[in-house]
Design a protein around this motif. Sequence first.
Motif, PDB file in Angstrom:
ATOM      1  N   LYS A 108      41.915  44.876  56.575  1.00 35.51           N
ATOM      2  CA  LYS A 108      43.131  45.083  55.775  1.00 35.51           C
ATOM      3  C   LYS A 108      43.955  46.225  56.366  1.00 35.51           C
ATOM      4  CE  LYS A 108      43.083  43.809  51.071  1.00 35.51           C
ATOM      5  NZ  LYS A 108      42.562  43.972  49.747  1.00 35.51           N
ATOM      6  N   LEU A 113      40.092  35.733  55.291  1.00 35.82           N
ATOM      7  CA  LEU A 113      39.409  35.705  53.992  1.00 35.82           C
ATOM      8  C   LEU A 113      37.903  35.715  54.161  1.00 35.82           C
ATOM      9  CD1 LEU A 113      38.468  32.436  53.125  1.00 35.82           C
ATOM     10  CD2 LEU A 113      40.896  32.257  53.520  1.00 35.82           C
ATOM     11  N   LEU A 130      46.844  29.709  50.050  1.00 35.19           N
ATOM     12  CA  LEU A 130      46.857  31.173  49.988  1.00 35.19           C
ATOM     13  C   LEU A 130      47.994  31.670  50.869  1.00 35.19           C
ATOM     14  CD1 LEU A 130      43.117  32.179  50.507  1.00 35.19           C
ATOM     15  CD2 LEU A 130      44.518  32.855  48.588  1.00 35.19           C
ATOM     16  N   TYR A 145      42.133  38.797  52.357  1.00 37.83           N
ATOM     17  CA  TYR A 145      41.577  38.649  51.009  1.00 37.83           C
ATOM     18  C   TYR A 145      40.093  38.981  50.989  1.00 37.83           C
ATOM     19  CZ  TYR A 145      45.900  36.129  50.003  1.00 37.83           C
ATOM     20  OH  TYR A 145      47.214  35.800  49.852  1.00 37.83           O
ATOM     21  N   ASP A 197      39.741  40.063  45.789  1.00 39.87           N
ATOM     22  CA  ASP A 197      41.142  39.603  45.856  1.00 39.87           C
ATOM     23  C   ASP A 197      41.226  38.107  45.561  1.00 39.87           C
ATOM     24  OD1 ASP A 197      41.769  42.131  46.630  1.00 39.87           O
ATOM     25  OD2 ASP A 197      41.857  41.685  48.764  1.00 39.87           O
ATOM     26  N   LEU A 198      40.264  37.336  46.104  1.00 39.26           N
ATOM     27  CA  LEU A 198      40.277  35.886  45.875  1.00 39.26           C
ATOM     28  C   LEU A 198      40.089  35.580  44.389  1.00 39.26           C
ATOM     29  CD1 LEU A 198      38.129  34.601  48.877  1.00 39.26           C
ATOM     30  CD2 LEU A 198      40.506  34.007  48.449  1.00 39.26           C
ATOM     31  N   PHE A 227      43.325  36.497  42.563  1.00 42.33           N
ATOM     32  CA  PHE A 227      44.363  35.502  42.857  1.00 42.33           C
ATOM     33  C   PHE A 227      44.086  34.215  42.073  1.00 42.33           C
ATOM     34  CE2 PHE A 227      46.101  31.996  45.422  1.00 42.33           C
ATOM     35  CZ  PHE A 227      47.408  32.428  45.618  1.00 42.33           C
TER      36      PHE A 227
END
Length: 757
Positions: free
Chosen positions: A88, A107, A170, A175, A179-180, A183
């Motif tokens: 990230k 991801l 996505l 992610y 985060d997944l 979301f």
Amino acid sequence: MKFQIEDVTVYFPYENIYPEQYSYMIELKRALDAKGHCLLEMPTGTGKTIALLSLITSYSLSKPSNPVKLLYCTRTVHEMEKTLAELKLLHNYQVKHLGPSARILALGLSSRKNLCVNPAVVSAENRDSVDAACRKLTASWVRALAAEDPRVPTCEFFENYEKAASDAVLPPGVYTLQDLRTFGKEKGWCPYFLARHMVQFANVVVYSYQYLLDPKVAGIISKEMQRESVVVFDEAHNIDNVCIEALSVRVRSQTLEGATRNLNKMSQEIERLKATDAGRLRAEYNRLVEGLAQRGNLPISDTWFANPTLPADILKEAVPGNIRRAEHFLSVLRRLVQYFKGRLQTENVEKEGPVTFVASINAQVGIDQKMLKFCYDRLYSLMLTLEITDTEEFMHIQTICDLATLVGTYTRGFSIIIEPFDERMPHIPDPVLQLCCHDASLAIKPVFERFQSVVITSGTLSPIDLYPRLLNFNPVVSRSFTMSLTRDCICPMVLTRGSDQLPVSTKYDLRSDPGVEKNYGKLLLEMVSVVPDGVVCFFVSYSYMDGIVNSWHESGILKEIMQHKLVFIETQDVVETTLALDNYRRACDCGRGAVFFSVARGKVAEGIDFDRHYGRLVIMFGVPFQYTLSRILLARLEYLRETFQIKEGDFLTFDALRQAAQCVGRVIRSKADYGMMIFADKRYSRHDKRSKLPSWILSHLRDAHLNLSTDMAVHIAREFLRRMAQPYDKTGAMGKRTLLSQEDLEKMSNGVSDMLF
């Protein structure tokens, strides 16, 4: 900072870079250019992950016409989260410099247990129950029923995801699992199936080893991956064991009882279908006559584990006639289960190869090799026809078919070992039939063949020349890096005798000697009185740790240790161990100091970092050899000797010392850190043992520290701690540069490379 390595502009999200990270990137780029595989050993705590990520993503950005995909494999979910957090940071840095063109999709992919957001499903206690609960709500036939009858429960997240169809994507970004989930909750979509779908479009995928090495999982998840991918196995010192476990199966009497229950339930279902919907069984029969049970176009929620054999060995022919009818197939499985029951009622240990085993099945119950090969696919087809959703309940019969398919497919590299009881507890009957894989190269071979570059990296890959032989591949680059340090912040010592000059060792004949146990206790007692904060001790096995802690308790040594620091112990229960670790950290934080007792090859040795004040000293009591009388190990050693010409002693020593290095490597997690390592066993002073430790430990092991007694070790520890307390220059004084800035790298690339080290 950004800098050039030949034709690639590398974006690195920190102000300075270590020299070994720079060398690591150069070697990695050589391997990528050559489209070959590489083995790289880099000390722990020198920023291996960020070096890998920044070079491979920058390499991909420099080739926009043909970008490479990165498949990053970690061993634990904790490591996966750490890797994604680094990525990230790097991604934000690249976007800041290059603008939106640098955006990628990255991801993490994990099991339903870690990704599910449906509270009714995720509350189940283990992974298999979560999988089964999910299938009960998402299988295609359940959803077809729900369309007619609204009272049938379904999963709203999956329904919304299906409704969104091609809109369920996505947006670019990095992610983590959290985060997944977030979301998914926002959009009302199922994060697990969304991640499964997006994996094929992502630029970077971070997931577990099993997703590539275990054919049952890889067949579903990784078969879509393109050849232009770079696969990274991080912390891969145990990769040969992961490969072997992926193709090994064990059957106990509980498994056989469970399989019998499964078969009874299935035959009831078949009888019910014959009465109510015979067309479905006939349709399956016709499909099997035409060819294999078709797997290609199943809805994603119906996919189950793939075939346990490797992709190249899956049969492309029709199912044999005598197992096409469902009831005939069940009677074959009944006979097979009966045969296994008979084999488990043995008094002696039996060992045989797959060929003899298959011949004996054929002679006794009339099931030939071809029928065995098809067991798994035929069971899979039948479970779909019978519309079985509770896969957890049918785990037992699945295990039986796993074993049958593997034994029918492979003739080399496996043994069948039947043991009537565990040798360590001979009075408790616990018969087990094991199909043991001995050849680690089998499971990893499809990975080497399919992808253009495979990177195997870890802090402990010594001796590095043994891995290509174990995994049967030719690396284009094979390098071991040392650690550039401004001060000697690692202090390894080999302790061979106690303060009474008696030798110490966990050799079998010396192990339970009261003198050795007393000397080990005295060593720990002396050390806890001099070393501040956290001390970590590793023992060779749980049983040895129990025995020695008991004897310390009886002799009062443990009580004396407790006056200096609190003692915490790792157990085989994950929850207890996690609690012990939390309290250990609290004791270190508040200044009371603590000792943590752990076991080599355990969970703590593999994945927990004792950085900074959590680990100032680590003591390795003994050499962590495997249990050398284990039949499985003996069979594997014999196979390695015959096939790869690797001597038993060499392999056992290599295996024990990579575990020891892994244990002691837990204390150094960055260059500002410092710590001592004590190898407490006289066998470490022998050159043939010691030389197999990683070079970054050996380079700090002085000759004067090779044969110490307890009092000498205490003296060295005092001196070392006093030296470490002095202020020092972090960038590297006295001409030794350990942090390079952008200008340093530019000077180096212009030909002034004498600044390094």
